[in-house]
Write an enzyme that holds these catalytic residues in place. Structure first.
Site, PDB file in Angstrom:
ATOM      1  N   PHE A  35      32.906   1.571  -4.171  1.00  0.00           N
ATOM      2  CA  PHE A  35      32.544   0.614  -3.139  1.00  0.00           C
ATOM      3  C   PHE A  35      31.087   0.187  -3.238  1.00  0.00           C
ATOM      4  O   PHE A  35      30.753  -0.966  -3.103  1.00  0.00           O
ATOM      5  CB  PHE A  35      32.753   1.249  -1.753  1.00  0.00           C
ATOM      6  CG  PHE A  35      34.120   1.005  -1.203  1.00  0.00           C
ATOM      7  CD1 PHE A  35      34.965   0.075  -1.762  1.00  0.00           C
ATOM      8  CD2 PHE A  35      34.553   1.706  -0.097  1.00  0.00           C
ATOM      9  CE1 PHE A  35      36.221  -0.164  -1.241  1.00  0.00           C
ATOM     10  CE2 PHE A  35      35.808   1.486   0.445  1.00  0.00           C
ATOM     11  CZ  PHE A  35      36.639   0.550  -0.129  1.00  0.00           C
ATOM     12  N   HIS A 121      41.357  10.703   2.754  1.00  0.00           N
ATOM     13  CA  HIS A 121      41.597   9.294   3.073  1.00  0.00           C
ATOM     14  C   HIS A 121      42.963   8.817   2.592  1.00  0.00           C
ATOM     15  O   HIS A 121      43.176   7.628   2.410  1.00  0.00           O
ATOM     16  CB  HIS A 121      40.484   8.422   2.480  1.00  0.00           C
ATOM     17  CG  HIS A 121      39.132   8.701   3.091  1.00  0.00           C
ATOM     18  ND1 HIS A 121      37.943   8.349   2.513  1.00  0.00           N
ATOM     19  CD2 HIS A 121      38.799   9.319   4.261  1.00  0.00           C
ATOM     20  CE1 HIS A 121      36.921   8.717   3.287  1.00  0.00           C
ATOM     21  NE2 HIS A 121      37.416   9.325   4.347  1.00  0.00           N
ATOM     22  N   CYS A 154      59.261  -1.132   8.743  1.00  0.00           N
ATOM     23  CA  CYS A 154      60.098   0.026   8.435  1.00  0.00           C
ATOM     24  C   CYS A 154      61.583  -0.288   8.640  1.00  0.00           C
ATOM     25  O   CYS A 154      61.971  -0.835   9.678  1.00  0.00           O
ATOM     26  CB  CYS A 154      59.674   1.181   9.335  1.00  0.00           C
ATOM     27  SG  CYS A 154      60.601   2.693   9.060  1.00  0.00           S
ATOM     28  N   CYS A 157      62.656   2.125  11.752  1.00  0.00           N
ATOM     29  CA  CYS A 157      62.200   1.987  13.144  1.00  0.00           C
ATOM     30  C   CYS A 157      61.444   0.688  13.397  1.00  0.00           C
ATOM     31  O   CYS A 157      60.928   0.479  14.494  1.00  0.00           O
ATOM     32  CB  CYS A 157      61.321   3.177  13.513  1.00  0.00           C
ATOM     33  SG  CYS A 157      59.659   3.078  12.843  1.00  0.00           S
ATOM     34  N   SER A 195      29.857  10.714  -4.797  1.00  0.00           N
ATOM     35  CA  SER A 195      30.014  10.146  -3.454  1.00  0.00           C
ATOM     36  C   SER A 195      28.655   9.713  -2.934  1.00  0.00           C
ATOM     37  O   SER A 195      27.670  10.432  -3.081  1.00  0.00           O
ATOM     38  CB  SER A 195      30.624  11.175  -2.501  1.00  0.00           C
ATOM     39  OG  SER A 195      30.603  10.661  -1.178  1.00  0.00           O
TER      40      SER A 195
HETATM   41  P1  NAD Z   1      31.029   5.104  -2.768  1.00  0.00           P
HETATM   42  O1  NAD Z   1      31.511   3.899  -3.479  1.00  0.00           O
HETATM   43  O2  NAD Z   1      30.398   4.943  -1.440  1.00  0.00           O
HETATM   44  O3  NAD Z   1      29.984   5.878  -3.661  1.00  0.00           O
HETATM   45  C1  NAD Z   1      30.262   6.196  -4.987  1.00  0.00           C
HETATM   46  C2  NAD Z   1      29.031   6.871  -5.561  1.00  0.00           C
HETATM   47  O4  NAD Z   1      29.351   7.319  -6.859  1.00  0.00           O
HETATM   48  C3  NAD Z   1      27.832   5.928  -5.688  1.00  0.00           C
HETATM   49  O5  NAD Z   1      26.725   6.530  -5.055  1.00  0.00           O
HETATM   50  C4  NAD Z   1      27.611   5.795  -7.203  1.00  0.00           C
HETATM   51  O6  NAD Z   1      26.255   5.816  -7.552  1.00  0.00           O
HETATM   52  C5  NAD Z   1      28.287   7.014  -7.746  1.00  0.00           C
HETATM   53  N1  NAD Z   1      28.905   6.845  -9.057  1.00  0.00           N
HETATM   54  C6  NAD Z   1      29.705   5.845  -9.475  1.00  0.00           C
HETATM   55  N2  NAD Z   1      30.154   6.087 -10.718  1.00  0.00           N
HETATM   56  C7  NAD Z   1      29.615   7.278 -11.093  1.00  0.00           C
HETATM   57  C8  NAD Z   1      29.707   8.074 -12.268  1.00  0.00           C
HETATM   58  N3  NAD Z   1      30.474   7.696 -13.302  1.00  0.00           N
HETATM   59  N4  NAD Z   1      29.014   9.243 -12.327  1.00  0.00           N
HETATM   60  C9  NAD Z   1      28.244   9.624 -11.271  1.00  0.00           C
HETATM   61  N5  NAD Z   1      28.134   8.917 -10.133  1.00  0.00           N
HETATM   62  C10 NAD Z   1      28.812   7.763 -10.042  1.00  0.00           C
HETATM   63  O7  NAD Z   1      32.245   6.113  -2.717  1.00  0.00           O
HETATM   64  P2  NAD Z   1      32.641   7.194  -1.637  1.00  0.00           P
HETATM   65  O8  NAD Z   1      31.473   7.981  -1.218  1.00  0.00           O
HETATM   66  O9  NAD Z   1      33.810   7.890  -2.215  1.00  0.00           O
HETATM   67  O10 NAD Z   1      33.118   6.342  -0.379  1.00  0.00           O
HETATM   68  C11 NAD Z   1      33.950   5.213  -0.551  1.00  0.00           C
HETATM   69  C12 NAD Z   1      35.285   5.278   0.158  1.00  0.00           C
HETATM   70  O11 NAD Z   1      36.137   4.290  -0.416  1.00  0.00           O
HETATM   71  C13 NAD Z   1      35.996   6.574  -0.058  1.00  0.00           C
HETATM   72  O12 NAD Z   1      36.092   7.197   1.158  1.00  0.00           O
HETATM   73  C14 NAD Z   1      37.373   6.243  -0.620  1.00  0.00           C
HETATM   74  O13 NAD Z   1      38.357   6.490   0.357  1.00  0.00           O
HETATM   75  C15 NAD Z   1      37.376   4.776  -0.886  1.00  0.00           C
HETATM   76  N6  NAD Z   1      37.491   4.397  -2.321  1.00  0.00           N
HETATM   77  C16 NAD Z   1      38.291   5.119  -3.151  1.00  0.00           C
HETATM   78  C17 NAD Z   1      38.392   4.797  -4.495  1.00  0.00           C
HETATM   79  C18 NAD Z   1      39.297   5.607  -5.382  1.00  0.00           C
HETATM   80  O14 NAD Z   1      40.235   6.216  -4.887  1.00  0.00           O
HETATM   81  N7  NAD Z   1      39.035   5.675  -6.673  1.00  0.00           N
HETATM   82  C19 NAD Z   1      37.651   3.728  -5.009  1.00  0.00           C
HETATM   83  C20 NAD Z   1      36.824   3.000  -4.124  1.00  0.00           C
HETATM   84  C21 NAD Z   1      36.756   3.347  -2.780  1.00  0.00           C
HETATM   85 ZN    ZN Z   2      59.410   3.883  10.687  1.00  0.00          ZN
END
Ligand code: NAD
Ligand code: ZN
Length: 249
Positions: A35, A121, A154, A157, A195
């Site tokens: 994100f 999530h 659904c 329901c 994260s």
């Molecule tokens: P975020 O996007 O807020 O942060 C990701 C962090 O990872 C950034 O600070 C970035 O600098 C770092 N990063 C990216 N690639 C990297 C790498 N290869 N090595 C080291 N660091 C790296 O993500 P978040 O904190 O997980 O929060 C975003 C929310 O969005 C999550 O709660 C999630 O539910 C959802 N989301 C999920 C996915 C997925 O499932 N792959 C993808 C995007 C967003």
């Molecule tokens: Zn249902």
């Protein structure tokens, strides 16, 4: 091995129980954008709030359009070196489970048993009814949606069907939250991988671990607000850093 990676190796060796906590950053090396990195998903579109999804058919339509647009990337994504290193820690018994904010199912795909992945999530690889919980597969929803773009309801329901993820404004899942808390309290080393640590309540776990006396390690490309309370911070690529440290390719 860099001096910081050597420090991490020593901390892992000494740890009795490691809690692994992952965010979108562990999956960017699998081709799934995060994100908050420059060029990440938020640079392109704001997420759809849970209330708007429930309130508006047009928002549901938009949410499903986005989900289907993401589909080629989700399907093509395979676990990377970071996921494999985490799976190795679990296999070795160093880590008992993986607490993840991710919704992509890649920890399971890398071999961590489903029961050892705590999804804070939810999961976007399938869908569920918001009222009765009935599960639906993405492909089946898509086949119907593509006819006239009516958002799915659904069959049992008539509740609203949504990807099995937790949106902004939606209640956190009780079971996973409790398990994540127990896992956090049981750990003497808490390892954050990819994260930005700005999404609460998920980002509360590292601080909880620290208060509980665990060591806190953060591996992230960019700085995070919790770097200052961490015992070790490594700004690098997860695949290189953890793969190298754990000895996984
Ligand atoms: P975020 O996007 O807020 O942060 C990701 C962090 O990872 C950034 O600070 C970035 O600098 C770092 N990063 C990216 N690639 C990297 C790498 N290869 N090595 C080291 N660091 C790296 O993500 P978040 O904190 O997980 O929060 C975003 C929310 O969005 C999550 O709660 C999630 O539910 C959802 N989301 C999920 C996915 C997925 O499932 N792959 C993808 C995007 C967003
Ligand atoms: Zn249902």
């Amino acid at each position: 091995m860099s001096p910081l990676a050597a420090d991490l190796r020593t901390m892992l060796d000494r740890a009795r129980r490691v809690a692994v906590f992952t965010g979108a950053g562990i999956s960017t090396e699998s081709g799934i954008p995060d994100f908050r990195s420059p060029g990440g998903m938020w640079a392109r579109m704001a997420p759809i709030d849970f209330r708007d999804f429930v309130r508006s058919e047009e928002m549901r339509r938009e949410a499903w359009r986005r989900r289907f647009a993401q589909d080629p990337v989700m399907r093509a994504a395979e676990p990377n070196r970071g996921h494999r290193a985490v799976a190795a820690l679990v296999r070795q018994g160093k880590a008992h489970s993986v607490i993840t904010q991710n919704i992509d199912g890649l920890h399971q795909a890398s071999g961590v048993p489903d029961r050892q992945v705590i999804e804070l999530h939810g999961n976007t690889t399938y869908a569920a009814c918001l009222d009765c919980g009935e599960r639906y597969e993405i492909d089946a929803i898509r086949a119907t949606f593509e006819k006239d773009e009516t958002p799915p309801v659904c069959a049992k329901c008539e509740g609203l069907v949504k990807t099995a993820t937790i949106s902004f404004g939606q209640a956190m899942p009780e079971g996973p939250m409790l398990r994540a808390e127990a896992e956090t309290r049981a750990a003497d080393l808490f390892l954050v991988l990819g994260s930005s640590l700005v999404v609460y309540p998920a980002a509360g776990f590292p601080a909880m671990a620290k208060r509980n006396g665990a060591a806190l390690v953060i591996v992230n490309r960019e700085p995070t607000p919790l770097d200052e309370i961490a015992d070790l911070v490594i700004h690098g690529q997860i695949g290189d850093v953890l793969g190298g440290t754990v000895g996984v390719n």
